[in-house]
Design a protein around this motif. Structure first.
Motif, PDB file in Angstrom:
ATOM      1  N   VAL A 138       0.714  -1.169  -0.037  1.00  0.00           N
ATOM      2  CA  VAL A 138       0.045   0.214  -0.042  1.00  0.00           C
ATOM      3  C   VAL A 138       0.935   1.018  -0.040  1.00  0.00           C
ATOM      4  O   VAL A 138       1.878   1.442   0.783  1.00  0.00           O
ATOM      5  CB  VAL A 138      -0.939  -0.092   1.285  1.00  0.00           C
ATOM      6  N   LEU A 139       0.831   2.130  -0.847  1.00  0.00           N
ATOM      7  CA  LEU A 139       1.713   3.311  -1.233  1.00  0.00           C
ATOM      8  C   LEU A 139       0.480   4.427  -0.790  1.00  0.00           C
ATOM      9  O   LEU A 139      -0.432   4.791  -1.402  1.00  0.00           O
ATOM     10  CB  LEU A 139       2.016   3.589  -2.455  1.00  0.00           C
ATOM     11  N   TYR A 140       1.100   5.224   0.052  1.00  0.00           N
ATOM     12  CA  TYR A 140       0.246   6.788   0.545  1.00  0.00           C
ATOM     13  C   TYR A 140       1.055   7.693  -0.297  1.00  0.00           C
ATOM     14  O   TYR A 140       2.370   7.870   0.080  1.00  0.00           O
ATOM     15  CB  TYR A 140       0.297   6.875   1.874  1.00  0.00           C
ATOM     16  N   THR A 141       0.247   8.316  -1.176  1.00  0.00           N
ATOM     17  CA  THR A 141       1.020   9.701  -1.781  1.00  0.00           C
ATOM     18  C   THR A 141       0.033  10.619  -1.901  1.00  0.00           C
ATOM     19  O   THR A 141      -1.073  10.464  -1.264  1.00  0.00           O
ATOM     20  CB  THR A 141       1.052   9.028  -3.273  1.00  0.00           C
TER      21      THR A 141
ATOM     22  N   GLN B 188      -1.466  12.070  -4.138  1.00  0.00           N
ATOM     23  CA  GLN B 188      -2.657  11.660  -5.039  1.00  0.00           C
ATOM     24  C   GLN B 188      -3.744  10.905  -4.603  1.00  0.00           C
ATOM     25  O   GLN B 188      -4.525  10.492  -5.184  1.00  0.00           O
ATOM     26  CB  GLN B 188      -2.122  11.247  -6.296  1.00  0.00           C
ATOM     27  N   GLY B 189      -3.321   9.975  -3.425  1.00  0.00           N
ATOM     28  CA  GLY B 189      -4.312   9.086  -2.645  1.00  0.00           C
ATOM     29  C   GLY B 189      -3.513   7.634  -2.320  1.00  0.00           C
ATOM     30  O   GLY B 189      -2.202   7.617  -2.445  1.00  0.00           O
ATOM     31  N   ILE B 190      -4.328   6.797  -2.120  1.00  0.00           N
ATOM     32  CA  ILE B 190      -3.648   5.529  -1.655  1.00  0.00           C
ATOM     33  C   ILE B 190      -3.517   4.657  -2.991  1.00  0.00           C
ATOM     34  O   ILE B 190      -4.561   4.406  -3.763  1.00  0.00           O
ATOM     35  CB  ILE B 190      -4.465   4.760  -0.578  1.00  0.00           C
ATOM     36  N   LEU B 191      -2.559   3.965  -3.166  1.00  0.00           N
ATOM     37  CA  LEU B 191      -2.203   3.029  -4.293  1.00  0.00           C
ATOM     38  C   LEU B 191      -2.118   1.629  -3.758  1.00  0.00           C
ATOM     39  O   LEU B 191      -1.350   1.338  -2.758  1.00  0.00           O
ATOM     40  CB  LEU B 191      -1.167   3.404  -5.296  1.00  0.00           C
ATOM     41  N   ILE B 192      -2.623   0.555  -4.129  1.00  0.00           N
ATOM     42  CA  ILE B 192      -2.353  -1.049  -3.747  1.00  0.00           C
ATOM     43  C   ILE B 192      -1.615  -1.567  -5.075  1.00  0.00           C
ATOM     44  O   ILE B 192      -2.422  -1.472  -6.249  1.00  0.00           O
ATOM     45  CB  ILE B 192      -3.499  -1.513  -3.390  1.00  0.00           C
ATOM     46  N   LYS B 193      -0.532  -1.655  -5.142  1.00  0.00           N
ATOM     47  CA  LYS B 193       0.186  -2.074  -6.284  1.00  0.00           C
ATOM     48  C   LYS B 193       1.367  -3.220  -5.907  1.00  0.00           C
ATOM     49  O   LYS B 193       1.845  -3.257  -4.693  1.00  0.00           O
ATOM     50  CB  LYS B 193       1.202  -1.087  -6.900  1.00  0.00           C
ATOM     51  N   ARG B 194       1.764  -4.004  -6.737  1.00  0.00           N
ATOM     52  CA  ARG B 194       3.015  -4.864  -6.730  1.00  0.00           C
ATOM     53  C   ARG B 194       4.066  -3.993  -7.120  1.00  0.00           C
ATOM     54  O   ARG B 194       4.252  -3.262  -8.121  1.00  0.00           O
ATOM     55  CB  ARG B 194       2.829  -6.113  -7.613  1.00  0.00           C
ATOM     56  N   LEU B 195       5.239  -4.199  -6.255  1.00  0.00           N
ATOM     57  CA  LEU B 195       6.435  -3.469  -6.645  1.00  0.00           C
ATOM     58  C   LEU B 195       7.487  -4.192  -7.177  1.00  0.00           C
ATOM     59  O   LEU B 195       7.633  -5.405  -6.801  1.00  0.00           O
ATOM     60  CB  LEU B 195       6.899  -2.499  -5.161  1.00  0.00           C
TER      61      LEU B 195
ATOM     62  N   LEU C 276       8.132  10.174  -3.458  1.00  0.00           N
ATOM     63  CA  LEU C 276       6.887  10.583  -3.401  1.00  0.00           C
ATOM     64  C   LEU C 276       5.908   9.929  -2.742  1.00  0.00           C
ATOM     65  O   LEU C 276       4.670   9.853  -2.630  1.00  0.00           O
ATOM     66  CB  LEU C 276       6.405  10.605  -5.138  1.00  0.00           C
ATOM     67  N   ILE C 277       6.720   8.813  -2.183  1.00  0.00           N
ATOM     68  CA  ILE C 277       5.964   7.778  -1.308  1.00  0.00           C
ATOM     69  C   ILE C 277       5.751   8.363   0.029  1.00  0.00           C
ATOM     70  O   ILE C 277       6.874   8.360   0.753  1.00  0.00           O
ATOM     71  CB  ILE C 277       6.415   6.481  -1.537  1.00  0.00           C
ATOM     72  N   LYS C 278       4.747   8.867   0.596  1.00  0.00           N
ATOM     73  CA  LYS C 278       4.793   9.384   2.025  1.00  0.00           C
ATOM     74  C   LYS C 278       4.854   8.318   3.140  1.00  0.00           C
ATOM     75  O   LYS C 278       5.541   8.439   4.161  1.00  0.00           O
ATOM     76  CB  LYS C 278       3.723  10.157   2.298  1.00  0.00           C
ATOM     77  N   LYS C 279       4.365   7.117   2.786  1.00  0.00           N
ATOM     78  CA  LYS C 279       4.269   5.895   3.633  1.00  0.00           C
ATOM     79  C   LYS C 279       4.008   4.836   2.768  1.00  0.00           C
ATOM     80  O   LYS C 279       3.430   4.565   1.777  1.00  0.00           O
ATOM     81  CB  LYS C 279       2.875   6.198   4.812  1.00  0.00           C
ATOM     82  N   LEU C 280       4.760   3.676   3.346  1.00  0.00           N
ATOM     83  CA  LEU C 280       4.699   2.371   2.656  1.00  0.00           C
ATOM     84  C   LEU C 280       4.347   1.393   3.793  1.00  0.00           C
ATOM     85  O   LEU C 280       4.823   1.072   4.605  1.00  0.00           O
ATOM     86  CB  LEU C 280       6.022   2.135   1.979  1.00  0.00           C
ATOM     87  N   ALA C 281       3.552   0.351   3.022  1.00  0.00           N
ATOM     88  CA  ALA C 281       3.006  -0.787   4.050  1.00  0.00           C
ATOM     89  C   ALA C 281       3.091  -2.015   3.182  1.00  0.00           C
ATOM     90  O   ALA C 281       2.473  -2.145   1.964  1.00  0.00           O
ATOM     91  CB  ALA C 281       1.678  -0.562   4.604  1.00  0.00           C
ATOM     92  N   ILE C 282       3.616  -2.920   3.514  1.00  0.00           N
ATOM     93  CA  ILE C 282       3.553  -4.293   2.875  1.00  0.00           C
ATOM     94  C   ILE C 282       2.297  -4.997   3.392  1.00  0.00           C
ATOM     95  O   ILE C 282       1.820  -4.769   4.575  1.00  0.00           O
ATOM     96  CB  ILE C 282       4.906  -5.249   3.317  1.00  0.00           C
ATOM     97  N   ILE C 283       1.681  -5.609   2.331  1.00  0.00           N
ATOM     98  CA  ILE C 283       0.452  -6.435   2.590  1.00  0.00           C
ATOM     99  C   ILE C 283       0.815  -7.954   3.151  1.00  0.00           C
ATOM    100  O   ILE C 283       1.231  -8.660   2.360  1.00  0.00           O
ATOM    101  CB  ILE C 283      -0.621  -6.603   1.334  1.00  0.00           C
ATOM    102  N   ILE C 284       0.361  -7.893   4.253  1.00  0.00           N
ATOM    103  CA  ILE C 284       0.470  -9.454   4.806  1.00  0.00           C
ATOM    104  C   ILE C 284      -0.496 -10.217   4.423  1.00  0.00           C
ATOM    105  O   ILE C 284      -0.346 -11.633   4.231  1.00  0.00           O
ATOM    106  CB  ILE C 284       0.713  -9.378   6.349  1.00  0.00           C
ATOM    107  N   GLY C 285      -1.788  -9.829   4.351  1.00  0.00           N
ATOM    108  CA  GLY C 285      -3.016 -10.966   3.982  1.00  0.00           C
ATOM    109  C   GLY C 285      -3.805  -9.983   3.350  1.00  0.00           C
ATOM    110  O   GLY C 285      -4.015  -8.794   3.451  1.00  0.00           O
ATOM    111  N   LYS C 286      -4.996 -10.715   2.632  1.00  0.00           N
ATOM    112  CA  LYS C 286      -5.981 -10.106   2.018  1.00  0.00           C
ATOM    113  C   LYS C 286      -7.424 -10.910   2.525  1.00  0.00           C
ATOM    114  O   LYS C 286      -7.243 -12.225   2.329  1.00  0.00           O
ATOM    115  CB  LYS C 286      -5.678 -10.043   0.633  1.00  0.00           C
TER     116      LYS C 286
END
Length: 208
Positions: free
Chosen positions: A155-158, A160-167, A194-204
């Motif tokens: 999860v990328l916090y920018t 422009q908003g929150i993005l959920i992407k593979r990096l 440009l990434i204000k905060k970054l979080a790895i997705i552990i589960g969905k």
């Protein structure tokens, strides 16, 4: 009219705190009245009651501090917390939903499924939840400047908003990352600054 148990508990909260007034309740928790009303009416398209979402559960527990999170989510215990009972911690709970699946690390071999599931996620390393459309992501904050596991979802916090992407890495451009959407191969580059905060997705968690 026999409501699903989780919907009936919402009704009980409305009756206790708002004398059954759904408009007042919707204003109290900041969720529209039509959305609250739908919880108590069968969907004519499938004959089912809408599920109680994480956002509704979270809003109730944040507004009405006396409501027991265990009771609201599982039906166990009493509606009102005891004086010394621990307050709701949103990072610990997933909501009670129909037909849901939790994929730890996105791996189907770690699938947990069933008609109703409650997961306490601290053992997975989850620090907070992010809700997006019909999915809830268990996340852990990481530094954009530390080691990134390429190919994993973040999860990328920018601005422009929150993005959920593979990096992925960008060859020859260490200060950039390649972002790929979950359901398509459309890719773009983003500067790490440009990434204000970054979080790895552990589960969905997915619900239908």
């Amino acid at each position: 009219m026999i409501l699903p148990k989780e919907n009936a508990r919402i009704r009980k909260v409305i009756e206790h705190f708002c004398n059954g007034n759904e408009l007042q309740f919707s204003r109290e928790i900041g969720i529209s009245q039509p959305r609250i009303n739908r919880l108590f009416t069968k969907d004519p398209r499938n004959g089912r009651y809408p599920v109680v979402t994480f956002n509704i559960v979270k809003s109730i527990l944040e507004r009405f501090k006396d409501v027991s999170s265990d009771w609201l989510v599982t039906g166990q215990g009493e509606m009102l917390r005891k004086q010394n009972e621990k307050e709701y911690e949103p990072s610990l709970y997933l909501p009670l939903l129909n037909y849901q699946h939790f994929y730890k690390n996105g791996n189907e071999n770690d699938l947990v499924s069933g008609d109703y599931i409650i997961s306490k996620l601290k053992s997975f390393g989850v620090e907070f939840l992010v809700e997006n459309k019909k999915s809830i992501y268990g996340c852990k904050e990481v530094s954009v400047n530390t080691f990134i596991i390429y190919g994993r979802q973040y999860v990328l916090y920018t601005d422009q908003g929150i993005l959920i992407k593979r990096l992925y890495a960008v060859e020859g451009e260490d200060e950039k990352l390649k972002c790929v959407g979950e359901y398509d191969e459309t890719a773009f580059k983003i500067d790490k600054k440009l990434i204000k905060k970054l979080a790895i997705i552990i589960g969905k968690l997915e619900y239908y």
